[in-house]
Design a protein around this motif. Structure first.
Motif, mmCIF file in Angstrom:
data_model
loop_
_atom_site.group_PDB
_atom_site.id
_atom_site.type_symbol
_atom_site.label_atom_id
_atom_site.label_comp_id
_atom_site.label_asym_id
_atom_site.label_seq_id
_atom_site.Cartn_x
_atom_site.Cartn_y
_atom_site.Cartn_z
ATOM 1 N N PHE A 168 184.184 -16.781 13.378
ATOM 2 C CA PHE A 168 184.567 -17.471 14.604
ATOM 3 C C PHE A 168 184.542 -18.990 14.522
ATOM 4 C CE2 PHE A 168 183.595 -13.199 15.920
ATOM 5 C CZ PHE A 168 184.719 -12.915 16.678
ATOM 6 N N ASN B 277 187.008 -24.279 18.849
ATOM 7 C CA ASN B 277 186.997 -22.918 18.305
ATOM 8 C C ASN B 277 187.547 -21.919 19.307
ATOM 9 O OD1 ASN B 277 185.965 -23.704 15.868
ATOM 10 N ND2 ASN B 277 183.838 -23.349 16.434
ATOM 11 N N GLY C 142 168.422 -30.178 17.245
ATOM 12 C CA GLY C 142 168.800 -31.426 16.603
ATOM 13 C C GLY C 142 168.464 -31.478 15.142
ATOM 14 N N LEU D 231 171.305 -20.878 19.043
ATOM 15 C CA LEU D 231 170.926 -21.813 20.103
ATOM 16 C C LEU D 231 169.856 -22.780 19.630
ATOM 17 C CD1 LEU D 231 170.835 -19.204 22.957
ATOM 18 C CD2 LEU D 231 172.515 -20.990 22.644
ATOM 19 N N ALA E 54 171.592 -25.481 17.976
ATOM 20 C CA ALA E 54 172.308 -26.366 18.884
ATOM 21 C C ALA E 54 171.358 -27.269 19.654
ATOM 22 C CB ALA E 54 173.146 -25.547 19.864
ATOM 23 N N LEU F 6 173.523 -29.658 26.912
ATOM 24 C CA LEU F 6 172.390 -28.737 26.901
ATOM 25 C C LEU F 6 172.841 -27.344 27.293
ATOM 26 C CD1 LEU F 6 169.355 -29.170 26.413
ATOM 27 C CD2 LEU F 6 169.096 -29.035 28.875
ATOM 28 N N PRO G 32 175.838 -23.035 25.826
ATOM 29 C CA PRO G 32 176.151 -21.614 25.765
ATOM 30 C C PRO G 32 176.491 -21.050 27.133
ATOM 31 C CG PRO G 32 174.038 -22.136 24.766
ATOM 32 C CD PRO G 32 174.448 -23.308 25.563
ATOM 33 N N VAL G 33 175.781 -21.506 28.137
ATOM 34 C CA VAL G 33 176.040 -21.026 29.487
ATOM 35 C C VAL G 33 177.475 -21.345 29.846
ATOM 36 C CG1 VAL G 33 175.241 -21.063 31.851
ATOM 37 C CG2 VAL G 33 173.690 -21.695 30.000
ATOM 38 N N PHE H 270 187.243 -18.748 10.984
ATOM 39 C CA PHE H 270 188.336 -17.824 11.299
ATOM 40 C C PHE H 270 188.773 -17.000 10.103
ATOM 41 C CE2 PHE H 270 188.700 -21.413 14.257
ATOM 42 C CZ PHE H 270 188.266 -20.731 15.369
ATOM 43 N N SER I 76 172.654 -33.642 20.005
ATOM 44 C CA SER I 76 171.620 -32.638 20.224
ATOM 45 C C SER I 76 170.718 -33.130 21.363
ATOM 46 C CB SER I 76 170.804 -32.453 18.956
ATOM 47 O OG SER I 76 170.079 -33.632 18.675
#
Lengths: 430, 318
Positions: free
Chosen positions: B280, A82, B254, B248, B251, A8, A11-12, B283, A261
């Motif tokens: 990114f 990545n 789902g 986000l 992500a 979850l 990103p943080v 690449f 997810s």
């Protein structure tokens, strides 16, 4: 310890990891390639995706190596790999020990100049420990340098919810369940019976993506041939896996929950699906997500014979300031004893075949999975494994196909339309 | 006698210093900004243009010059145009209602009321919330199976909506997140402009019996027109750059597939996300740079159109 927010808080974590790793990259001692003086404090960073079950091992390592301090950076799967590419390209920010999953391993073994050859630290002595194909995966593409030491392999099994099977009037004993699905076609037939029973709030499987992955992994060749060319369009096994996966969708057997997810995590807790493809490392994940479901899950054999899904290697980037210590740490983390420990704790299955007949593994059961003999199940899965050649853009190709399966699942395209688009997209992968 | 010849050069010298001071100092004072702008604005822009003319992959040591090939490929790339359409759609869906709402909120807060400061400060709260938190929470609200919004909709007999799966629904979900963060911020800017409108106008209008809404329409909006144009420009540029929300959202909703593709059908991949995907995760820096440059040109174009509009729409009561 429990990393339940790890997916979850992607990103943080990514952001903080970036900051942290950059700081470390600039920080640590300047004496590259020089051994540390006795008593000198050394900080080692370990970059992982998800919980590898290493934390208790660090504590143990410190007892014999009091001068070494270990920090673990955990990022989400795709971000981790990545970021590693970016850090190698910019020569800054990589951890001293970096985990790489098999889907990405060829990307990195094709860049031997970016990593330390672990032979110079004597780790080639470990070759006899390993499954041969696992060892080969960690070698440099040219010249055979030893770039990564294997941690786990992902022999396949099928986890299922006993209680939901009972509600649907299906057998729930693991041997009986295994007999339900020697082949994937029979697995789908079982799914139809499950769907016909209409168990409230539950579908047969989470999503077609992981099932597709398992089917492709069972084939002698997958998405790449031995010469590293993509053969998605011409490999009949890939097309067959595609068709069967989409059949799950068309029969309305999937819960439409994409793997890893947050809604998928919720799905575990709510019992939204009755079966899930279950490489050894997945058992730890299920246990963590479905905390209240002790005894409800069980493990049976996978349809279609054994295959590998996942598993990782540990590598030391060239930019590490303490390659010698990092190599020693890898040696320790992947040792026979520690792979066995990690398996019992976290579920990731050893890549050291000598352990497979070890009684402590053979007799290992887990209460959470109804005392299923998971040591035995995964040993057999691992022994029956035929390794498959994985290409340099393996992960990227899988994302493209996963998107295609998703479009069918969301009702945007017919399987044929989606397949045509997948082939177009695959052609663009350079 | 001797003091005079000495004092002349001295005075002369002081004169030079003075002229220098007057002529050069302003440049010295503004220099830090322009130096920083050159280092972090102009140079990356030029370097990106250079990269965009190459086949430039991150881990490869060699970069081959390919001229305008990347641009040519880009203009025929359906996914690029799809991203452009999504950016436009999400931009319009979030900006237009947001500005109307912001003006209305500002109008309400412009009247004397208790706890005025409290209300005004609370307008800014959504804006200081981290975008990550906003998207994670909204993704849960918009969840298909266990989301609050679908739960509420079910009271009215609406079926389960798979917000992330549909093109229109995902754009609505994303626009909601953007609006939630920025409406209060824009309302405060409008409020500041409204404070400068002479009170006498409202008093006179009240005496004439104009309703609150009429006052808003006939006095406030014309008087703050330059501010409106400013906010429109800033919001448009912001809309071009939307990336965190769809990334986000992918992500955490789902919807399947890679988060960078904005859903399996790229149904909510914006231009900035497209650039991120190429640069990114694949690449392919050459291609990503070409896309960035086209985006930059689009922003310049939009800003230019806005500038022309600004010149035509002068403030004041028309």
């Amino acid at each position: 310890m429990t990393p339940r927010i790890r997916r979850l808080a992607v990103p943080v974590l990514t952001a903080s990891l970036l900051a942290l790793a950059t700081a470390c990259g600039g920080g640590g001692g300047d004496g590259a390639d020089t051994a540390a003086k006795p008593g000198e404090k050394i900080k080692l960073t370990v970059g992982l995706f998800g919980d590898f079950g290493f934390k208790p091992l660090y504590e143990e390592y410190k007892k014999t190596h009091p001068n070494i301090e270990i920090t673990e950076n955990v990022t989400q799967f795709n971000d981790h790999h990545n970021n590693l590419v970016k850090r190698l390209a910019t020569n800054a920010g990589a951890a001293d020990v970096e985990a790489v999953e098999v889907g990405y391993i060829s990307t990195f073994t094709a860049q031997p100049a970016k990593f330390h050859d672990l032979r110079q630290y004597g780790l080639d002595k470990r070759q006899s420990d390993y499954l041969d194909w696992k060892w080969q995966q960690g070698l440099g593409k040219q010249g055979g340098q030893l770039l990564g030491l294997g941690t786990d392999v992902g022999g396949l099994a099928m986890c299922y919810r006993k209680d939901l099977f009972e509600k649907a009037g299906l057998p729930s004993d693991r041997d009986e369940v295994a007999k339900l699905w020697p082949t994937w076609e029979q697995y789908i037939e079982t799914g139809k019976k499950f769907a016909a029973a209409d168990v409230a709030g539950a579908k047969f499987v989470d999503s077609p993506g992981e099932i597709f992955r398992a089917m492709v992994n069972q084939a002698p060749t997958g998405l790449y041939d031995q010469q590293d060319s993509i053969i998605v369009a011409s490999n009949p096994d890939v097309k067959k896996a595609w068709d069967l996966s989409n059949q799950l969708t068309s029969e309305k057997l999937t819960a439409k929950l994409a793997a890893f997810s947050p809604p998928w995590n919720t799905g575990f807790a709510k019992g939204a699906f009755a079966t899930i493809i279950c490489p050894a490392w997945m058992t730890g994940y299920i246990q963590e997500q479905a905390k209240d479901a002790t005894g409800k899950w069980d493990i049976a054999t996978v349809p279609g014979g054994s295959g590998n899904s996942g598993g990782s290697h540990l590598m030391v980037p060239k930019q590490s300031k303490h390659p010698k210590e990092a190599a020693e740490l890898i040696d320790f983390l992947t040792s026979k004893e520690n792979q066995a420990k990690v398996f019992k704790e976290e579920g990731t299955f050893p890549s050291i075949p000598a352990l497979y007949d070890d009684p402590s593994i053979q007799n290992f059961t887990k209460e959470f999975f109804g005392d299923a003999p998971i040591g035995k199940i995964y040993s057999e899965a691992a022994k029956a494994l035929k390794p498959q050649h994985l290409g340099p853009k393996e992960a990227e190709v899988r994302v493209v196909i996963g998107d295609g399966l998703g479009r069918v699942e969301q009702g945007k395209q017919t399987p044929d339309q989606a397949w045509a688009q997948v082939l177009e997209d695959v052609k663009k992968i350079k | 006698m001797s003091a005079l010849p000495l004092s002349v050069p001295r005075r002369h010298r002081r004169g030079v210093r003075h002229t220098l001071d007057v002529r050069v100092s302003p440049y010295a004072y503004v220099a830090p900004f322009f130096l920083l702008f050159c280092a972090f604005g102009l140079f990356p822009l030029a370097y990106t243009a250079w990269v965009s003319l190459h086949e430039w992959t991150l881990l490869d040591e060699e970069q081959t010059f390919v001229g305008l090939d990347n641009f040519a490929t880009l203009l025929t790339d359906g996914y690029f145009w799809n991203a452009a359409f999504n950016t436009l759609s999400i931009g319009v869906l979030s900006t237009a209602p947001q500005l109307l709402l912001a003006i209305w909120l500002a109008h309400l807060l412009n009247r004397p009321m208790r706890f005025q400061t409290l209300f005004r400060i609370s307008l800014l709260l959504p804006n200081v919330t981290s975008v990550v938190a906003v998207v994670v929470i909204f993704s849960q609200l918009f969840g298909r199976d266990y989301g609050v919004i679908n739960w509420v909709l079910s009271w009215f007999g609406a079926g389960t909506i798979d917000w992330a799966a549909g093109t229109a629904t995902s754009h609505i979900a994303l626009s909601t997140m953007i609006m939630w963060r920025w409406t209060g911020y824009n309302a405060l800017i409008f409020l500041a402009a409204m404070q400068a409108v002479p009170k006498e106008l409202y008093e006179a209008a009240t005496l004439d019996g104009a309703s609150s809404f009429t006052q808003l329409r006939r006095i406030t909006v014309p008087m703050i027109r330059p501010t409106i144009v400013f906010v429109v420009i800033v919001s448009t540029i912001g809309a071009m750059q939307i990336i965190a929300e769809p990334l986000l959202f992918g992500a955490s909703s789902g919807a399947g597939g890679g988060a960078v593709s904005g859903g399996p059908d790229r149904q909510y991949q914006t231009l900035a996300l497209f650039v991120y995907e190429q640069g990114f995760t694949k690449f392919d820096f050459g291609y990503a740079s070409a896309a960035s440059w086209l985006m930059f040109l689009a922003v310049v174009l939009v800003a230019g159109i806005n500038f022309l509009l600004t010149r035509r729409l002068k403030g004041g009561l028309g």
